[in-house]
Scaffold this active site. Structure first.
Site, mmCIF file in Angstrom:
data_model
loop_
_atom_site.group_PDB
_atom_site.id
_atom_site.type_symbol
_atom_site.label_atom_id
_atom_site.label_comp_id
_atom_site.label_asym_id
_atom_site.label_seq_id
_atom_site.Cartn_x
_atom_site.Cartn_y
_atom_site.Cartn_z
ATOM 1 N N PRO A 151 56.556 3.859 -39.857
ATOM 2 C CA PRO A 151 56.563 3.315 -41.221
ATOM 3 C C PRO A 151 56.605 1.783 -41.207
ATOM 4 O O PRO A 151 57.297 1.180 -40.407
ATOM 5 C CB PRO A 151 57.822 3.898 -41.843
ATOM 6 N N GLU A 152 55.819 1.199 -42.089
ATOM 7 C CA GLU A 152 55.821 -0.252 -42.263
ATOM 8 C C GLU A 152 56.179 -0.536 -43.721
ATOM 9 O O GLU A 152 56.604 0.366 -44.431
ATOM 10 C CB GLU A 152 54.442 -0.817 -41.869
ATOM 11 N N ARG B 23 49.272 -0.890 -27.299
ATOM 12 C CA ARG B 23 49.037 -0.951 -28.737
ATOM 13 C C ARG B 23 47.574 -0.746 -29.028
ATOM 14 O O ARG B 23 46.729 -1.411 -28.450
ATOM 15 C CB ARG B 23 49.445 -2.323 -29.287
ATOM 16 N N LYS C 220 61.302 -4.029 -41.831
ATOM 17 C CA LYS C 220 61.143 -2.603 -41.541
ATOM 18 C C LYS C 220 62.480 -1.870 -41.495
ATOM 19 O O LYS C 220 62.600 -0.831 -40.859
ATOM 20 C CB LYS C 220 60.355 -2.436 -40.245
#
Ligand code: ZN
Length: 282
Positions: free
Chosen positions: A2-3, A265, A62
């Site tokens: 989640p951002e 990433r 966050k």
């Protein structure tokens, strides 16, 4: 993962559903307990939480912040700060509902049948209990909120960061709330190559980046709100333009979306719409 947009919506749902509710019982799973739960107070987790009511929910970067009332006149306010990182999420459901993953913390409330679970398949996230947010490592070093910063401030702060623009955008000390997924979306919207060096960006590029950040984050909040409803454990992301869409056509030019994994990433972008990035020979 989640951002800002997901956490903003979760905050609103929990405000609506849980504000004023009093915690009556707390379960901490022994397996994840010491890894996930970071108790920075001198009392035990259950003793600390039970009997407190949720005064308000906030979000900072966050982190989701549960502001819990003092239990007496001499008591201090408590904050439960949840940082779900890549794999954590919350689930608001009846106790018998299927678990959306390994549960590490369950809160029971006095005035409602539903419980709040913290689920984390890899125990990457953290839940801090503290009377003082400055005690949380790096919390005080966070930059301004991505949706609160002005263009002028954005420009000024950006000058102090070097390296590839995607890396800068995801650094909480620059602006808070943007992670890997939304950085890809924002850079696509701004037509900037993720590996462009910050120092190569023109004033126009920086303004495009700023406007794209606002556009993407505001748009995502609305999308997530519609698709998530009160099922806060869901991660609606089918509205993404490029992130997780390697090989699919770019929604703007139809070219194939590139996928590159570096430093564990994933980065997705469109080579036609986001030219440049010659540093890595891309
Ligand atoms: Zn394109």
């Amino acid at each position: 993962m989640p951002e800002l947009p997901e956490l903003e919506v979760v905050k609103d749902v929990l405000t609506r559903r849980l504000a004023g509710q009093t915690v009556v019982r707390v379960e901490v799973a022994p397996k994840g307990g010491p890894i996930v739960m970071r108790n920075l107070t001198s009392e035990g987790i259950s003793a600390q939480l039970a009997g407190r009511s949720l005064a308000a929910m906030e979000r900072r970067g966050k982190y989701l912040l549960f502001l819990l009332t003092p239990r007496s006149a001499s008591d201090a306010r408590l904050v439960m700060a949840v940082n779900p990182k890549l794999t954590g999420r919350l689930q608001l459901c009846l106790p018998q509902a299927p678990k959306a993953g390994p549960v590490h913390l369950t809160l029971h409330f006095a005035g409602m049948p539903e419980v709040l679970r913290y689920i984390d398949s890899k125990r990457m996230g953290q839940i801090y209990l503290t009377h003082d947010l400055a005690q949380i490592p790096t919390f005080a070093e966070m930059g301004p909120e991505a949706l609160a910063i002005t263009l002028e401030d954005f420009r000024q702060r950006l000058r102090t960061f070097r390296g590839e623009i995607k890396g800068v955008l995801t650094r909480a000390s620059f602006v808070a709330g943007i992670g890997n997924a939304y950085a890809d979306e924002i850079l696509w919207q701004a037509r900037l190559h993720p590996y462009r060096k910050r120092t190569t960006l023109s004033a126009t590029d920086v303004e495009s980046l700023y406007q794209a950040m606002r556009h993407v984050l505001h748009g995502a909040i609305e999308q997530v709100r519609q698709q998530m409803g009160d099922d806060i454990h869901l991660k609606p992301r089918d509205f993404f333009a490029v992130h997780m869409r390697g090989g699919e056509p770019c929604p703007r030019c139809g070219g194939a979306i590139s996928a590159i994994t570096a430093n564990q990433r994933l980065t997705n972008f469109c080579r036609s719409c986001q030219p440049g990035g010659l540093i890595r020979g891309l």
